[in-house]
Structures are given as structure tokens and as C-alpha cells.
Motif scaffolding. Structure first.
Motif, PDB file in Angstrom:
ATOM      1  N   ASN A 158       0.829  -1.206   0.000  1.00  0.00           N
ATOM      2  CA  ASN A 158       0.000   0.000   0.000  1.00  0.00           C
ATOM      3  C   ASN A 158       0.864   1.257   0.000  1.00  0.00           C
ATOM      4  N   ALA A 159       1.914   1.268   0.796  1.00  0.00           N
ATOM      5  CA  ALA A 159       2.807   2.432   0.842  1.00  0.00           C
ATOM      6  C   ALA A 159       3.527   2.618  -0.501  1.00  0.00           C
ATOM      7  N   GLN A 160       3.976   1.532  -1.092  1.00  0.00           N
ATOM      8  CA  GLN A 160       4.698   1.616  -2.366  1.00  0.00           C
ATOM      9  C   GLN A 160       3.776   2.010  -3.517  1.00  0.00           C
ATOM     10  N   ASN A 161       2.497   1.682  -3.406  1.00  0.00           N
ATOM     11  CA  ASN A 161       1.547   2.000  -4.477  1.00  0.00           C
ATOM     12  C   ASN A 161       1.436   3.488  -4.743  1.00  0.00           C
ATOM     13  N   SER A 162       1.764   4.290  -3.767  1.00  0.00           N
ATOM     14  CA  SER A 162       1.666   5.744  -3.943  1.00  0.00           C
ATOM     15  C   SER A 162       2.862   6.311  -4.712  1.00  0.00           C
TER      16      SER A 162
ATOM     17  N   CYS B 223      12.673   0.646 -20.052  1.00  0.00           N
ATOM     18  CA  CYS B 223      11.941   1.326 -21.133  1.00  0.00           C
ATOM     19  C   CYS B 223      11.676   2.804 -20.839  1.00  0.00           C
ATOM     20  N   SER B 224      12.070   3.274 -19.661  1.00  0.00           N
ATOM     21  CA  SER B 224      11.926   4.670 -19.229  1.00  0.00           C
ATOM     22  C   SER B 224      10.478   5.127 -19.062  1.00  0.00           C
ATOM     23  N   VAL B 225       9.529   4.215 -19.019  1.00  0.00           N
ATOM     24  CA  VAL B 225       8.126   4.553 -18.809  1.00  0.00           C
ATOM     25  C   VAL B 225       7.887   4.716 -17.305  1.00  0.00           C
ATOM     26  N   ASP B 226       7.124   5.753 -16.933  1.00  0.00           N
ATOM     27  CA  ASP B 226       6.724   5.919 -15.541  1.00  0.00           C
ATOM     28  C   ASP B 226       5.607   4.930 -15.232  1.00  0.00           C
ATOM     29  N   PHE B 227       5.662   4.322 -14.048  1.00  0.00           N
ATOM     30  CA  PHE B 227       4.648   3.333 -13.686  1.00  0.00           C
ATOM     31  C   PHE B 227       4.389   3.343 -12.193  1.00  0.00           C
ATOM     32  N   GLN B 228       3.227   2.801 -11.829  1.00  0.00           N
ATOM     33  CA  GLN B 228       2.879   2.511 -10.444  1.00  0.00           C
ATOM     34  C   GLN B 228       2.504   1.039 -10.404  1.00  0.00           C
ATOM     35  N   ALA B 229       3.072   0.318  -9.491  1.00  0.00           N
ATOM     36  CA  ALA B 229       2.790  -1.115  -9.382  1.00  0.00           C
ATOM     37  C   ALA B 229       1.900  -1.361  -8.174  1.00  0.00           C
TER      38      ALA B 229
END
Length: 100
Positions: free
Chosen positions: A41-45, A53-59
Motif C-alpha cells: 500500500n505504501a509503495q503503491n503511492s 523502457c523509461s516509462v513511468d509506472f505505479q505497481a
């Protein structure tokens, strides 16, 4: 686990990588499973940039919470060698930074 909780609970505090002791992963305690949920939950933010690939993401699942899985308790989306982030699409590929 309380020390880890205090690290992830604060604003702008986070762990870049978390490698749990083997004995903790073998025991699969309810306390550790609950911590892993809080960690996810903390990392999801966080918004991270993939080193491949230099794409921004949220896991959504940074720590594998599935007790039947052989990699339960292992962190995903992070190279264990150089600690760069890797998106789901590139996960499984070698990290460009360290080639591991």
C-alpha cells in the motif's frame, strides 16, 4: 517488523528495496503477511521510472503476497543488484544498469 513499519509509515519515507530473511519467508507468519500488505500500500503511492523502457509506472504488488507462490515475500519491480525499478512489461528482462 515494527522498525520497518515506522520507516514506511512516515510521509516521504520509503524503502527502495526490501529483502527479507529466509527464515521469515519460510515461516510465512500472519504478522509478516500484514506488513507486506502495508508495504504494498505504501509503495503503491510511488511513481517510478522503469530502467529498461523509461516509462513511468505505479505497481500494485511490490511484495509477492501469495503464500502458495515459491517467490512469496520477494520484492518485484526492483533490480536486487542496482536497485533500479523495472515495470511489469519489462520484468524478467536483465537490468540495463547491471546486466543482471
Amino acid at each position: 517488523i515494527p522498525i520497518l513499519d515506522s520507516i514506511i509509515a512516515g510521509k516521504d519515507r520509503r524503502l527502495k528495496i526490501l529483502e527479507l530473511p529466509v527464515v521469515w519467508k519460510k515461516n510465512k507468519s500472519a504478522q509478516l503477511a500484514a506488513f507486506m500488505e502495508r508495504y504494498n500500500n505504501a509503495q503503491n503511492s510511488r511513481t517510478c521510472s522503469c530502467c529498461e523502457c523509461s516509462v513511468d509506472f505505479q505497481a500494485s504488488l511490490w511484495m509477492n503476497p501469495f503464500k502458495d507462490s515459491p517467490d512469496w515475500g520477494q520484492q518485484r519491480h526492483t533490480c536486487y543488484e542496482c536497485t533500479n525499478n523495472i515495470c511489469s512489461d519489462c520484468e524478467g528482462a536483465f537490468c540495463d544498469e547491471c546486466n543482471k
